[in-house]
Design a protein around this motif. Structure first.
Motif, short mmCIF file in Angstrom:
data_model
loop_
_atom_site.label_atom_id
_atom_site.label_comp_id
_atom_site.label_asym_id
_atom_site.label_seq_id
_atom_site.Cartn_x
_atom_site.Cartn_y
_atom_site.Cartn_z
N ARG A 75 -13.88 0.14 1.38
CA ARG A 75 -13.21 1.05 0.45
C ARG A 75 -13.55 2.49 0.83
N TRP A 76 -12.51 3.27 1.13
CA TRP A 76 -12.68 4.61 1.70
C TRP A 76 -13.16 5.61 0.65
N ALA A 77 -14.24 6.33 0.97
CA ALA A 77 -14.73 7.41 0.13
C ALA A 77 -14.81 8.73 0.89
N PHE A 78 -14.86 8.66 2.22
CA PHE A 78 -14.98 9.86 3.06
C PHE A 78 -13.89 9.82 4.12
N GLY A 79 -13.27 10.98 4.38
CA GLY A 79 -12.29 11.07 5.45
C GLY A 79 -11.05 10.25 5.17
N GLY A 80 -10.35 9.89 6.24
CA GLY A 80 -9.10 9.16 6.09
C GLY A 80 -9.11 7.85 6.83
N MET A 81 -8.11 7.06 6.58
CA MET A 81 -7.94 5.78 7.28
C MET A 81 -7.41 6.04 8.68
N PRO A 82 -7.55 5.05 9.58
CA PRO A 82 -7.07 5.24 10.96
C PRO A 82 -5.59 5.62 11.01
N PHE A 83 -5.29 6.49 11.97
CA PHE A 83 -3.93 6.86 12.34
C PHE A 83 -3.18 7.58 11.22
N THR A 84 -3.92 8.34 10.41
CA THR A 84 -3.29 9.11 9.33
C THR A 84 -3.26 10.60 9.62
N GLY A 85 -3.70 11.02 10.82
CA GLY A 85 -3.69 12.43 11.16
C GLY A 85 -4.69 13.24 10.36
N GLU B 216 -15.89 13.30 9.20
CA GLU B 216 -16.61 12.16 8.64
C GLU B 216 -15.64 11.10 8.15
N MET B 217 -16.17 9.88 8.04
CA MET B 217 -15.36 8.75 7.62
C MET B 217 -16.29 7.69 7.05
N GLY B 218 -15.83 6.96 6.05
CA GLY B 218 -16.64 5.87 5.54
C GLY B 218 -16.39 5.61 4.07
N GLY B 219 -17.30 4.84 3.48
CA GLY B 219 -17.19 4.48 2.08
C GLY B 219 -18.02 3.25 1.79
N TRP B 220 -17.53 2.39 0.91
CA TRP B 220 -18.25 1.21 0.47
C TRP B 220 -17.85 -0.01 1.28
N VAL B 221 -18.80 -0.92 1.53
CA VAL B 221 -18.52 -2.08 2.36
C VAL B 221 -19.37 -3.26 1.91
N ARG B 222 -18.79 -4.44 2.01
CA ARG B 222 -19.53 -5.68 1.78
C ARG B 222 -18.72 -6.84 2.38
N LEU B 223 -19.33 -8.00 2.46
CA LEU B 223 -18.59 -9.19 2.85
C LEU B 223 -17.61 -9.52 1.74
#
Length: 265
Positions: free
Chosen positions: A147-157, A162-169
């Protein structure tokens, strides 16, 4: 097979493990999983009481799904407190991944420096999740939620550094303790931080990766969301240099990461 089942497969027989195509990342198996499997084979050769301190990982070539992989381990040196271990993933007679690891027991020291605070981020429920979409997102993302909290998703210009956010299995019906192997998957789940700078799809992959674990590890389960943030330090000529870190839900530093990535766009 799920993540825990594949870790168990390495423990049962490290000489013939097949990674299902559901864990693919393009034509290769998900690198975070391959590194975790090599690590699991390495950890089995280390005495108790010597947790992993750092790993240096090189992705020599793609590990193909549904083809048997052998995991070989050499203990390079075993000192009074530190074990130096080399692990290799071999497929069709070729090395596809190399991991050099340092495992070390704690010792008394007068030095104690606390980690800097975790970055402020929106709550998990406020962040956009990258869904698994068959034939669009990498196959392995069916097993990992980001779940994105920093920056943008790939290929969004998005030109953010910085990039990132929350992650889990993803879809964990029962909670399992998080190990260093799990953290390898959580960190490497994220796409190269340079990809949001592009406006159209292009492949990108890790060349080398070093990761350091903060010991003793926090007690987390696979149902906990961890916070990840990557920062681009430099990018040019098709290569990016990215520093990153992973924190617990309460802001405890879990791991420090650095990657050199290749991008073809």
């Amino acid at each position: 097979m799920g993540f825990s089942e594949l870790l168990q497969a390495v423990r049962d027989n490290p000489h013939a493990v097949q990674i299902p195509p559901q864990w693919a990342q393009g034509r290769a198996s998900f690198g975070g999983l391959v590194a975790a499997l090599v690590f699991e084979a390495m950890r089995a050769r280390v005495p108790d009481g010597r947790p992993a301190r750092s790993l240096a990982i090189t992705f020599v070539g793609p590990a193909a799904p549904d083809v048997a992989i052998s995991f070989e381990v050499d203990v390079l040196r075993e000192g009074k407190a530190v074990s130096q271990v080399l692990g290799r993933a071999i497929q069709d007679g070729q090395v596809v991944t190399i991991v050099q690891g340092s495992f070390g027991a704690g010792r008394e020291s007068r030095i104690a420096v606390q980690a800097e605070a975790a970055p402020q981020a929106k709550g998990v429920d406020e962040c956009q999740e990258m869904p698994y979409i068959a034939n669009i997102t990498p196959e392995f993302t069916r097993y990992l939620a980001m779940r994105w909290a920093f920056g943008g998703m790939p290929f969004t210009g998005n030109p953010s550094r910085e990039m990132g956010g929350w992650v889990r299995l993803r879809d964990q019906s029962s909670a399992e303790p998080v190990s260093e192997a799990h953290m390898l998957a959580l960190v490497d789940a994220w796409p190269p931080a340079v990809l949001p700078h592009l406006s159209s799809p292009a492949p990108g992959s890790s060349l080398t990766w070093t990761i350091e674990f903060i010991q003793p590890m926090s007690e987390l389960t696979t149902q906990d969301w961890c916070l990840y943030r990557a920062q681009i330090e430099h990018a040019r000529d098709g290569y990016g240099h990215v520093a990153a870190a992973l924190w617990s839900p309460t802001g405890e530093l879990l791991a420090i990461s650095r990657q050199t990535v290749a991008v073809f766009g």
